[in-house]
Write a protein that holds these residues in place. Structure first.
Motif, short mmCIF file in Angstrom:
data_model
loop_
_atom_site.label_atom_id
_atom_site.label_comp_id
_atom_site.label_asym_id
_atom_site.label_seq_id
_atom_site.Cartn_x
_atom_site.Cartn_y
_atom_site.Cartn_z
N GLY A 189 -33.76 -3.32 -86.51
CA GLY A 189 -34.88 -3.27 -85.57
C GLY A 189 -34.90 -4.44 -84.61
O GLY A 189 -35.16 -4.27 -83.42
N ARG A 190 -34.60 -5.64 -85.14
CA ARG A 190 -34.69 -6.84 -84.29
C ARG A 190 -33.60 -7.83 -84.62
O ARG A 190 -33.26 -8.05 -85.78
CB ARG A 190 -36.06 -7.52 -84.48
N ILE A 191 -33.06 -8.43 -83.58
CA ILE A 191 -32.26 -9.65 -83.68
C ILE A 191 -33.20 -10.78 -83.26
O ILE A 191 -33.79 -10.72 -82.18
CB ILE A 191 -31.04 -9.63 -82.75
N ILE A 192 -33.36 -11.80 -84.10
CA ILE A 192 -34.36 -12.83 -83.81
C ILE A 192 -33.72 -14.20 -83.70
O ILE A 192 -33.03 -14.66 -84.62
CB ILE A 192 -35.46 -12.86 -84.90
N ALA A 193 -33.95 -14.86 -82.58
CA ALA A 193 -33.53 -16.26 -82.40
C ALA A 193 -34.55 -17.15 -83.07
O ALA A 193 -35.75 -17.05 -82.82
CB ALA A 193 -33.44 -16.59 -80.91
N ARG A 194 -34.08 -18.07 -83.93
CA ARG A 194 -34.96 -18.95 -84.70
C ARG A 194 -34.57 -20.42 -84.49
O ARG A 194 -33.98 -21.04 -85.37
CB ARG A 194 -34.88 -18.60 -86.18
N PRO A 195 -34.87 -20.98 -83.33
CA PRO A 195 -34.51 -22.38 -83.09
C PRO A 195 -35.37 -23.34 -83.91
O PRO A 195 -36.53 -23.03 -84.23
CB PRO A 195 -34.77 -22.55 -81.60
N PHE A 196 -34.78 -24.50 -84.24
CA PHE A 196 -35.56 -25.52 -84.95
C PHE A 196 -35.16 -26.90 -84.45
O PHE A 196 -34.16 -27.06 -83.74
CB PHE A 196 -35.39 -25.39 -86.47
N ILE A 197 -35.96 -27.89 -84.81
CA ILE A 197 -35.75 -29.27 -84.38
C ILE A 197 -35.97 -30.19 -85.58
O ILE A 197 -36.33 -29.75 -86.67
CB ILE A 197 -36.71 -29.67 -83.23
N GLY A 198 -35.78 -31.51 -85.35
CA GLY A 198 -36.08 -32.50 -86.38
C GLY A 198 -34.87 -32.94 -87.17
O GLY A 198 -33.74 -32.55 -86.89
N TYR A 200 -33.31 -33.69 -91.21
CA TYR A 200 -33.44 -33.33 -92.63
C TYR A 200 -34.19 -34.45 -93.37
O TYR A 200 -33.91 -35.63 -93.12
CB TYR A 200 -32.06 -33.12 -93.25
N PRO A 201 -35.14 -34.16 -94.27
CA PRO A 201 -35.54 -32.82 -94.72
C PRO A 201 -36.76 -32.27 -93.97
O PRO A 201 -37.44 -31.37 -94.45
CB PRO A 201 -35.90 -33.08 -96.19
N ASN A 202 -37.03 -32.84 -92.80
CA ASN A 202 -38.26 -32.47 -92.07
C ASN A 202 -37.98 -31.60 -90.85
O ASN A 202 -38.51 -31.84 -89.76
CB ASN A 202 -39.02 -33.74 -91.66
N TYR A 203 -37.14 -30.62 -91.01
CA TYR A 203 -36.89 -29.67 -89.93
C TYR A 203 -38.16 -28.87 -89.64
O TYR A 203 -38.93 -28.55 -90.54
CB TYR A 203 -35.77 -28.71 -90.29
N GLU A 204 -38.33 -28.49 -88.37
CA GLU A 204 -39.48 -27.65 -87.97
C GLU A 204 -39.00 -26.55 -87.04
O GLU A 204 -38.22 -26.80 -86.12
CB GLU A 204 -40.53 -28.48 -87.22
N ARG A 205 -39.48 -25.34 -87.28
CA ARG A 205 -39.20 -24.26 -86.33
C ARG A 205 -40.03 -24.48 -85.06
O ARG A 205 -41.16 -24.96 -85.12
CB ARG A 205 -39.52 -22.90 -86.96
N THR A 206 -39.46 -24.12 -83.94
CA THR A 206 -40.15 -24.31 -82.66
C THR A 206 -40.78 -22.99 -82.21
O THR A 206 -40.48 -21.93 -82.74
CB THR A 206 -39.17 -24.78 -81.57
N PRO A 207 -41.66 -23.03 -81.20
CA PRO A 207 -42.26 -21.79 -80.69
C PRO A 207 -41.32 -21.00 -79.77
O PRO A 207 -41.75 -20.06 -79.12
CB PRO A 207 -43.49 -22.29 -79.92
N HIS A 208 -40.04 -21.38 -79.71
CA HIS A 208 -39.10 -20.73 -78.80
C HIS A 208 -38.40 -19.52 -79.43
O HIS A 208 -37.39 -19.07 -78.92
CB HIS A 208 -38.06 -21.74 -78.30
N ARG A 209 -38.94 -19.03 -80.53
CA ARG A 209 -38.44 -17.79 -81.12
C ARG A 209 -38.40 -16.69 -80.05
O ARG A 209 -39.27 -16.59 -79.19
CB ARG A 209 -39.38 -17.34 -82.25
N HIS A 210 -37.37 -15.85 -80.15
CA HIS A 210 -37.31 -14.70 -79.24
C HIS A 210 -36.69 -13.52 -79.98
O HIS A 210 -35.71 -13.67 -80.70
CB HIS A 210 -36.48 -15.03 -77.99
N ASP A 211 -37.32 -12.35 -79.82
CA ASP A 211 -36.85 -11.13 -80.49
C ASP A 211 -36.08 -10.26 -79.50
O ASP A 211 -36.53 -10.06 -78.37
CB ASP A 211 -38.03 -10.31 -81.03
N PHE A 212 -34.96 -9.73 -79.95
CA PHE A 212 -34.16 -8.79 -79.17
C PHE A 212 -34.16 -7.47 -79.93
O PHE A 212 -33.45 -7.28 -80.91
CB PHE A 212 -32.73 -9.34 -78.99
N SER A 213 -35.01 -6.57 -79.46
CA SER A 213 -35.31 -5.35 -80.23
C SER A 213 -34.50 -4.15 -79.78
O SER A 213 -33.98 -4.11 -78.65
CB SER A 213 -36.80 -5.02 -80.10
N LEU A 214 -34.44 -3.17 -80.68
CA LEU A 214 -33.91 -1.86 -80.32
C LEU A 214 -34.80 -1.24 -79.25
O LEU A 214 -36.03 -1.42 -79.27
CB LEU A 214 -33.95 -0.92 -81.53
#
Length: 390
Positions: A189-198, A200-214
């Motif tokens: 259904g979706r290919i999802i980009a999941r960028p993160f920053i920071g 280790y061990p304090n990685y954080e996901r950013t709000p730059h997620r993007h979905d590539f849907s069918l």
């Protein structure tokens, strides 16, 4: 009274009790709404006033004596319990087949093809929590440049990468490549980009997620409304879910509160058509993480903003509040749950106190919206307009 604008707000994952076929999806005694109502953090007086607790099957909260709106319980007809299938059905498409899932990770030939296309190795290849996967594989990713590819109980392929290792646009390019590869039997259904920053061990996901849907397999209410010249304003990840098709205006958001602020601002605009909103925090931040109190607090905040929204509605406005599936924070595991969903309908043109009962498909929403605007949509849904309009 002429209706000029319809607002459909999806409380992502706010189900309200196990559907009759829940056992076929590995679910049994699940009820997202019941679970959060039990929390001391829960308070939704505005949804109560519209008729939330008057809906069929609710025996765990006080009913409203004189509900302000019409209300119903909807059963999903599609063979799935994920975001894509649920939203497609809300928009008019009933999917007879479930989208593919990968409880054991993606097949070796798929991974090999992705690695060739990316020019990078792949780490993980398992169902994983999005926050845990970057904790467990982030260091190796930073050292080697290999991409973290993982899935979940949903029909998704997710690619996580540190923004300092893989720039955002490059990550999005990898997702577009994966979208082309994942077709046929592997049409997730979706290919999802999941960028993160920071670090280790304090990685954080950013709000730059993007979905590539069918692409949806047929016209939705967005398509037919747009073709007839109506506005189609999409707030949050609606545009991603429908791969941008039928989307007239896309408004990105950063969480539920921001989404409601922007939706309230849209009330001040002049347009004729549909505003379609997804509030994903309920699912992403609280449902999957089985955080009952967090989910309840989010519902409470939404309800306060709903009060502001209701106070600014115009005479020709209709509001519909619904959900796309369940994600019971008291259920075992971290998966979505196969549940009925609520439907609340409010507006000066809407009859108060109308119990529409239990409806057989989410697609009744699309049938009703298009009927209100006098536009034809081929769908299995049935319009409720004749039952709710004054």
């Amino acid at each position: 009274m002429a209706i000029n604008r319809v607002f459909v707000i999806v409380l992502d994952s706010c189900g309200m009790g196990a559907a009759p076929d829940a056992g076929e999806f590995g679910d049994h005694d699940c009820n997202t709404l019941r679970s959060i109502v039990s929390s001391k953090e829960y308070s939704t007086p505005n949804m109560k006033k519209i008729g939330l607790f008057n809906i069929d099957g609710v025996d765990y909260a006080e009913k409203e004596a004189l509900p302000l709106g019409a209300f119903a319980r909807l059963q999903e007809k599609s063979r799935g319990k994920d975001t894509t299938i649920g939203h497609w059905e809300i928009a008019g498409i009933v999917s007879p087949d479930a989208l593919p899932t990968y409880p054991n990770g993606f097949p070796a030939d798929v991974i090999a093809e992705l690695e060739r296309a990316f020019g990078r190795k792949i780490l993980c290849n398992k169902p994983y929590s999005g926050t845990k996967v970057i904790h467990d594989y982030g260091q190796e990713h930073e050292k080697t440049g290999a991409l973290i590819v993982y899935t979940s109980a949903d029909s998704v392929l997710q690619i996580a990468a540190h923004e300092d290792v893989v720039p955002l646009e490059k990550l999005y390019e990898y997702c577009r490549i994966a979208r082309k590869i994942m077709h046929g039997n592997h049409s997730v259904g979706r290919i999802i980009a999941r960028p993160f920053i920071g670090k280790y061990p304090n990685y954080e996901r950013t709000p730059h997620r993007h979905d590539f849907s069918l692409l949806p397999p047929a016209d939705t209410m967005l398509d037919v409304l747009q073709k007839k010249g109506f506005a189609t304003i999409c707030v949050g990840k609606i545009s991603d879910i429908f791969a941008g098709r039928g989307v007239g205006q896309y408004i990105p958001i950063e969480g539920n509160e921001d989404g409601m602020k922007k939706t309230i601002a849209i009330l001040g605009k002049d347009f004729k058509g549909l505003c379609f909103v997804n509030l994903v925090d309920f699912d992403m931040k609280y449902g999957h993480r089985r955080d009952v109190d967090g989910y309840a607090r989010a519902a409470t905040v939404f309800d306060k903003q709903l009060g502001e929204f209701m106070g600014k509605m115009r005479a020709g406005d209709v509001l519909m509040i619904t959900a796309d599936h369940g994600c019971d924070p008291k259920a075992p595991g971290t998966d979505h749950t196969r549940e009925y969903v609520p439907l609340l309908i409010l507006g000066k043109a809407i009859k108060a106190g109308v119990n529409l009962g239990t409806r057989p498909t989410f697609a009744d929403i699309a049938a009703t919206v298009t009927d209100i605007f006098g536009v034809h949509l081929k769908t299995q849904g049935m319009s409720m307009a004749d039952k709710i309009l004054l």
